[in-house]
Write a protein that holds these residues in place. Structure first.
Motif, PDB file in Angstrom:
ATOM      1  N   GLY A 139      26.074  -1.429  28.242  1.00 42.34           N
ATOM      2  CA  GLY A 139      24.951  -2.194  27.707  1.00 42.34           C
ATOM      3  C   GLY A 139      23.861  -2.405  28.742  1.00 42.34           C
ATOM      4  O   GLY A 139      22.670  -2.261  28.438  1.00 42.34           O
ATOM      5  N   ILE A 140      24.260  -2.727  29.971  1.00 44.43           N
ATOM      6  CA  ILE A 140      23.286  -2.924  31.044  1.00 44.43           C
ATOM      7  C   ILE A 140      22.531  -1.633  31.310  1.00 44.43           C
ATOM      8  O   ILE A 140      21.304  -1.620  31.459  1.00 44.43           O
ATOM      9  N   THR A 166      22.077   0.847  29.235  1.00 47.82           N
ATOM     10  CA  THR A 166      21.223   1.140  28.086  1.00 47.82           C
ATOM     11  C   THR A 166      19.948   0.301  28.114  1.00 47.82           C
ATOM     12  O   THR A 166      18.838   0.822  27.905  1.00 47.82           O
ATOM     13  N   VAL A 167      20.093  -0.989  28.373  1.00 47.89           N
ATOM     14  CA  VAL A 167      18.928  -1.872  28.410  1.00 47.89           C
ATOM     15  C   VAL A 167      17.960  -1.455  29.499  1.00 47.89           C
ATOM     16  O   VAL A 167      16.731  -1.419  29.290  1.00 47.89           O
ATOM     17  N   ARG A 168      18.483  -1.112  30.675  1.00 45.19           N
ATOM     18  CA  ARG A 168      17.608  -0.693  31.773  1.00 45.19           C
ATOM     19  C   ARG A 168      16.849   0.574  31.407  1.00 45.19           C
ATOM     20  O   ARG A 168      15.652   0.688  31.680  1.00 45.19           O
ATOM     21  N   LEU A 221      16.138   1.682  28.367  1.00 47.65           N
ATOM     22  CA  LEU A 221      15.174   1.381  27.308  1.00 47.65           C
ATOM     23  C   LEU A 221      13.955   0.650  27.855  1.00 47.65           C
ATOM     24  O   LEU A 221      12.819   0.893  27.430  1.00 47.65           O
ATOM     25  N   LEU A 222      14.177  -0.250  28.818  1.00 45.34           N
ATOM     26  CA  LEU A 222      13.050  -0.965  29.446  1.00 45.34           C
ATOM     27  C   LEU A 222      12.181   0.009  30.215  1.00 45.34           C
ATOM     28  O   LEU A 222      10.950  -0.085  30.162  1.00 45.34           O
ATOM     29  N   SER A 269      10.114   1.904  27.725  1.00 46.84           N
ATOM     30  CA  SER A 269       9.050   1.106  27.136  1.00 46.84           C
ATOM     31  C   SER A 269       7.908   0.858  28.092  1.00 46.84           C
ATOM     32  O   SER A 269       6.767   0.683  27.688  1.00 46.84           O
TER      33      SER A 269
END
Length: 200
Positions: free
Chosen positions: A185-186, A188-190, A192-193, A196
């Protein structure tokens, strides 16, 4: 029927061929320690199990190597641009792995088999540059054999103590899964950020 019972039945029915086929798609960390336990129980032979797992793992690597080598760098890059985001991969990831391979080529192929995070990625630069088939095959075989031997030996040495750990395996297995999901999850979030924000 538990996964262990199912695995045992498959091994009994189809023998070492089943192990080799499973190792085409299953990470050795998930299978070979249990295979070592089965060897300790006399259900499988130790060395035939190691060799069957090594054959399957090596064959899987060769398939990726051959596909990448035939496709060529242009197609691999085009795929990374069009489809890589589904695996949270970027073209820059390919550049990094190619640079690392260029510096540490042969060691990278052999020792990369010991690192779950990059085991499959090793085959990509080897196929693209390309690394000659003979050294790629032997180094892949050597690294895969060494890692499978360690994992199988660990399960074999655990042997009789395996049953003592069974009451705890559920808890710790769940804990490991939770930690892996958290790390994924970490990651993936990194990614995606970064996407973006327009980063690579």
């Amino acid at each position: 029927m538990s996964p262990e019972d199912l695995s045992t039945e498959v091994m009994r029915e189809y023998g070492y061929w089943a192990l080799g086929v499973l190792m085409l798609v299953v990470a050795p960390e998930a299978l070979m320690p249990f295979v070592g336990f089965l060897a300790h129980q006399g259900m499988l032979g130790f060395w035939p199990s190691v060799l069957a797992g090594t054959a399957g793992g090596t064959a899987g690597s060769l398939i990726i190597y051959a596909v990448v080598r035939r496709a060529g760098e242009a197609r691999v890059r085009a795929w990374m641009v069009r489809r890589g985001h589904w695996l949270l991969l970027h073209e820059s990831d390919l550049d990094r792995i190619l640079r690392l391979f260029a510096r540490r080529g042969r060691w990278f192929v052999a020792l990369g088999r010991l690192l779950p995070s990059i085991r499959s990625l090793v085959n990509i630069p080897a196929g693209l540059l390309p690394m000659p088939l003979a050294p790629f095959l032997w180094l892949t075989l050597l690294g895969t054999l060494g890692w499978n031997l360690v994992l199988t030996l660990a399960g074999y040495c655990l042997g009789a103590q395996w049953s003592l750990l069974e009451p705890y395996l559920g808890f710790y297995g769940t804990l490991v899964i939770v930690l892996l999901v958290l790390l994924a999850g970490i990651f993936t979030v990194r990614r995606l950020l970064r996407r973006s924000l327009g980063g690579r």
